[in-house]
Design a protein around this motif. Structure first.
Motif, PDB file in Angstrom:
ATOM      1  N   SER A  18      92.561  56.854  -0.382  1.00 40.22           N
ATOM      2  CA  SER A  18      92.408  55.607   0.369  1.00 40.22           C
ATOM      3  C   SER A  18      92.884  54.385  -0.396  1.00 40.22           C
ATOM      4  O   SER A  18      92.957  53.291   0.166  1.00 40.22           O
ATOM      5  CB  SER A  18      90.938  55.408   0.764  1.00 40.22           C
ATOM      6  N   THR A  19      93.214  54.530  -1.681  1.00 43.43           N
ATOM      7  CA  THR A  19      93.736  53.426  -2.479  1.00 43.43           C
ATOM      8  C   THR A  19      94.993  53.896  -3.194  1.00 43.43           C
ATOM      9  O   THR A  19      95.244  55.101  -3.319  1.00 43.43           O
ATOM     10  CB  THR A  19      92.722  52.941  -3.527  1.00 43.43           C
ATOM     11  N   HIS A  20      95.759  52.917  -3.698  1.00 46.54           N
ATOM     12  CA  HIS A  20      96.977  53.265  -4.428  1.00 46.54           C
ATOM     13  C   HIS A  20      96.660  54.136  -5.643  1.00 46.54           C
ATOM     14  O   HIS A  20      97.312  55.157  -5.886  1.00 46.54           O
ATOM     15  CB  HIS A  20      97.699  51.996  -4.864  1.00 46.54           C
ATOM     16  N   ALA A  21      95.643  53.727  -6.414  1.00 48.72           N
ATOM     17  CA  ALA A  21      95.275  54.478  -7.612  1.00 48.72           C
ATOM     18  C   ALA A  21      94.837  55.899  -7.256  1.00 48.72           C
ATOM     19  O   ALA A  21      95.166  56.861  -7.965  1.00 48.72           O
ATOM     20  CB  ALA A  21      94.162  53.757  -8.365  1.00 48.72           C
ATOM     21  N   ALA A  22      94.096  56.043  -6.155  1.00 53.26           N
ATOM     22  CA  ALA A  22      93.639  57.371  -5.736  1.00 53.26           C
ATOM     23  C   ALA A  22      94.805  58.251  -5.325  1.00 53.26           C
ATOM     24  O   ALA A  22      94.853  59.443  -5.647  1.00 53.26           O
ATOM     25  CB  ALA A  22      92.645  57.241  -4.582  1.00 53.26           C
TER      26      ALA A  22
ATOM     27  N   ASP B 123      89.673  63.645   1.778  1.00 50.45           N
ATOM     28  CA  ASP B 123      88.851  63.587   0.579  1.00 50.45           C
ATOM     29  C   ASP B 123      89.755  63.275  -0.596  1.00 50.45           C
ATOM     30  O   ASP B 123      90.714  63.977  -0.852  1.00 50.45           O
ATOM     31  CB  ASP B 123      88.151  64.931   0.385  1.00 50.45           C
ATOM     32  N   GLU B 124      89.443  62.228  -1.374  1.00 48.80           N
ATOM     33  CA  GLU B 124      90.300  61.840  -2.478  1.00 48.80           C
ATOM     34  C   GLU B 124      90.339  62.892  -3.565  1.00 48.80           C
ATOM     35  O   GLU B 124      91.212  62.865  -4.426  1.00 48.80           O
ATOM     36  CB  GLU B 124      89.831  60.500  -3.057  1.00 48.80           C
ATOM     37  N   GLY B 125      89.437  63.817  -3.569  1.00 52.27           N
ATOM     38  CA  GLY B 125      89.472  64.862  -4.580  1.00 52.27           C
ATOM     39  C   GLY B 125      90.314  66.036  -4.173  1.00 52.27           C
ATOM     40  O   GLY B 125      90.498  66.965  -4.948  1.00 52.27           O
ATOM     41  N   ASP B 126      90.851  66.056  -2.978  1.00 58.45           N
ATOM     42  CA  ASP B 126      91.625  67.196  -2.505  1.00 58.45           C
ATOM     43  C   ASP B 126      93.042  66.768  -2.230  1.00 58.45           C
ATOM     44  O   ASP B 126      93.365  66.284  -1.166  1.00 58.45           O
ATOM     45  CB  ASP B 126      90.979  67.770  -1.236  1.00 58.45           C
ATOM     46  N   ALA B 127      93.898  66.945  -3.212  1.00 55.38           N
ATOM     47  CA  ALA B 127      95.288  66.528  -3.068  1.00 55.38           C
ATOM     48  C   ALA B 127      96.075  67.485  -2.211  1.00 55.38           C
ATOM     49  O   ALA B 127      97.236  67.273  -1.935  1.00 55.38           O
ATOM     50  CB  ALA B 127      95.932  66.413  -4.448  1.00 55.38           C
ATOM     51  N   ALA B 128      95.460  68.578  -1.766  1.00 59.71           N
ATOM     52  CA  ALA B 128      96.181  69.533  -0.939  1.00 59.71           C
ATOM     53  C   ALA B 128      95.669  69.512   0.486  1.00 59.71           C
ATOM     54  O   ALA B 128      95.862  70.449   1.259  1.00 59.71           O
ATOM     55  CB  ALA B 128      96.028  70.941  -1.523  1.00 59.71           C
TER      56      ALA B 128
ATOM     57  N   GLY C 132      96.631  59.218  -8.496  1.00 56.48           N
ATOM     58  CA  GLY C 132      95.815  60.165  -9.244  1.00 56.48           C
ATOM     59  C   GLY C 132      95.785  61.542  -8.617  1.00 56.48           C
ATOM     60  O   GLY C 132      95.900  62.560  -9.316  1.00 56.48           O
ATOM     61  N   ASN C 133      95.625  61.598  -7.301  1.00 61.84           N
ATOM     62  CA  ASN C 133      95.608  62.896  -6.626  1.00 61.84           C
ATOM     63  C   ASN C 133      96.933  63.628  -6.786  1.00 61.84           C
ATOM     64  O   ASN C 133      96.976  64.837  -7.031  1.00 61.84           O
ATOM     65  CB  ASN C 133      95.310  62.699  -5.133  1.00 61.84           C
ATOM     66  N   THR C 134      98.036  62.894  -6.651  1.00 63.16           N
ATOM     67  CA  THR C 134      99.348  63.512  -6.748  1.00 63.16           C
ATOM     68  C   THR C 134      99.597  64.052  -8.154  1.00 63.16           C
ATOM     69  O   THR C 134      99.995  65.211  -8.333  1.00 63.16           O
ATOM     70  CB  THR C 134     100.453  62.502  -6.372  1.00 63.16           C
ATOM     71  N   VAL C 135      99.376  63.210  -9.157  1.00 59.27           N
ATOM     72  CA  VAL C 135      99.632  63.625 -10.540  1.00 59.27           C
ATOM     73  C   VAL C 135      98.726  64.775 -10.947  1.00 59.27           C
ATOM     74  O   VAL C 135      99.173  65.775 -11.525  1.00 59.27           O
ATOM     75  CB  VAL C 135      99.458  62.424 -11.489  1.00 59.27           C
ATOM     76  N   THR C 136      97.435  64.655 -10.651  1.00 59.95           N
ATOM     77  CA  THR C 136      96.484  65.697 -11.041  1.00 59.95           C
ATOM     78  C   THR C 136      96.785  67.011 -10.340  1.00 59.95           C
ATOM     79  O   THR C 136      96.724  68.092 -10.946  1.00 59.95           O
ATOM     80  CB  THR C 136      95.047  65.238 -10.729  1.00 59.95           C
ATOM     81  N   HIS C 137      97.113  66.951  -9.064  1.00 65.29           N
ATOM     82  CA  HIS C 137      97.452  68.156  -8.319  1.00 65.29           C
ATOM     83  C   HIS C 137      98.679  68.846  -8.923  1.00 65.29           C
ATOM     84  O   HIS C 137      98.685  70.063  -9.128  1.00 65.29           O
ATOM     85  CB  HIS C 137      97.721  67.812  -6.858  1.00 65.29           C
TER      86      HIS C 137
END
Length: 299
Positions: A147-151, A100-105, A154-159
């Motif tokens: 699933s994309t570079h931007a995702a 899930d792109e919203g779950d960086a963990a 984004g997940n890494t930075v936001t997490h």
């Protein structure tokens, strides 16, 4: 409730105070530490530097060798800097889009096959960068999510910013082989006064992106990425600053320019990225000019 900042609505005052606290944390010491995520893909099932392979400049094996050398140089630069290195590696082929792109963990869950894939991907990432690090055992490795570079960015930075509470977070890729420790430290200084600090690269690209606050990362690297990322940060009311322009090695034009600069630097006895420069020599890459354009050839 009345705002404690005269003339500023309560909602905006809360946001401003939160930003102020983060900046106070970032400026509390001699140097604010940035967690720098180096995005690597160690998978044997995917071809790195695909544009160079498709153009016939490198074979797949040569592309892997060059990519690994660049990854070692970039990770080594971050390790030597005042930042914290995080090697953010791509998962196995069959799990790259599953999270899930919203779950960086996200983790492998209770699926033994998934756990084995993640373990194998982490081992491959460790092997890829180990020779560029003075102490690999102290380096943190985490799997990418998205699933994309931007995702993934984004997940890494936001997490890192919201869940782990780091002062600032940055992302960089192995293609930025000319990166030095001073670039990380320069960006960290600029992050004291700006929520976003970007490293421009030819063609409107971005080789380094650092933040003290998350932005909307949806399609945030759409070209020109330098403009898109600046717009996204500015839309949030954030200040944006820039560090030194550096090349990325992605295309034949990029590689030709890198070979030319590396040879010039060596002739002048100046610094070159050691692993990448050695790989260029080992591959026997040279240059040919038609008077206007440079082409990569074999010496």
């Amino acid at each position: 409730m009345q705002s404690r900042i005269p003339g500023v609505p309560v909602k905006d005052a809360v946001v401003n105070l939160d930003r102020q606290r983060r900046f106070q944390g970032a400026t509390g010491g001699p140097m604010s530490m940035t967690t720098v995520a180096v995005l690597v893909d160690p998978s044997a099932d995917r071809t790195p530097l695909a544009d160079l392979v498709e153009a016939g400049v490198l074979t797949e094996s040569e592309a892997r060798d060059l990519y690994g050398a660049m990854a070692r140089d970039v990770c080594g630069a971050v390790e030597d800097s005042g930042g914290e290195l995080l090697v953010n590696y791509a998962p196995a082929e069959d799990g790259s889009d599953a999270a899930d792109e919203g779950d960086a963990a996200a983790e492998g869950g209770n699926d033994p096959a998934g756990d084995a894939d993640h373990d194998a991907a982490e081992r491959a990432a460790r092997e890829l960068v180990a020779d560029g690090l003075s102490d690999p055992s102290k380096t943190r490795f985490e799997v990418q999510v998205g699933s994309t570079h931007a995702a993934r960015v984004g997940n890494t930075v936001t997490h890192l910013l919201e869940r782990e509470g780091v002062q600032s977070a940055a992302v960089v890729e192995p293609a930025a082989a000319m990166m030095e420790r001073r670039h990380v430290d320069s960006a960290a200084m600029k992050l004291r006064g700006s929520e976003a600090v970007l490293g421009p690269s030819p063609g409107g690209r971005v080789w380094y992106a650092a933040f003290t606050e998350p932005i909307d990362f949806t399609d945030a690297f759409e070209r020109p990425a330098i403009g898109t990322l600046t717009d996204r940060a500015s839309d949030e009311g954030y200040d944006v600053d820039y560090i030194e322009r550096l090349p990325l090695i992605e295309s034949e034009v990029d590689l030709a320019s890198f070979v030319a600069e590396t040879r010039a630097r060596r002739r002048a006895e100046r610094w070159v990225p050691p692993h990448t420069a050695a790989a260029i020599e080992d591959l026997g890459l040279g240059l040919e000019s038609d008077g206007r354009d440079l082409r990569v050839v074999r010496d």
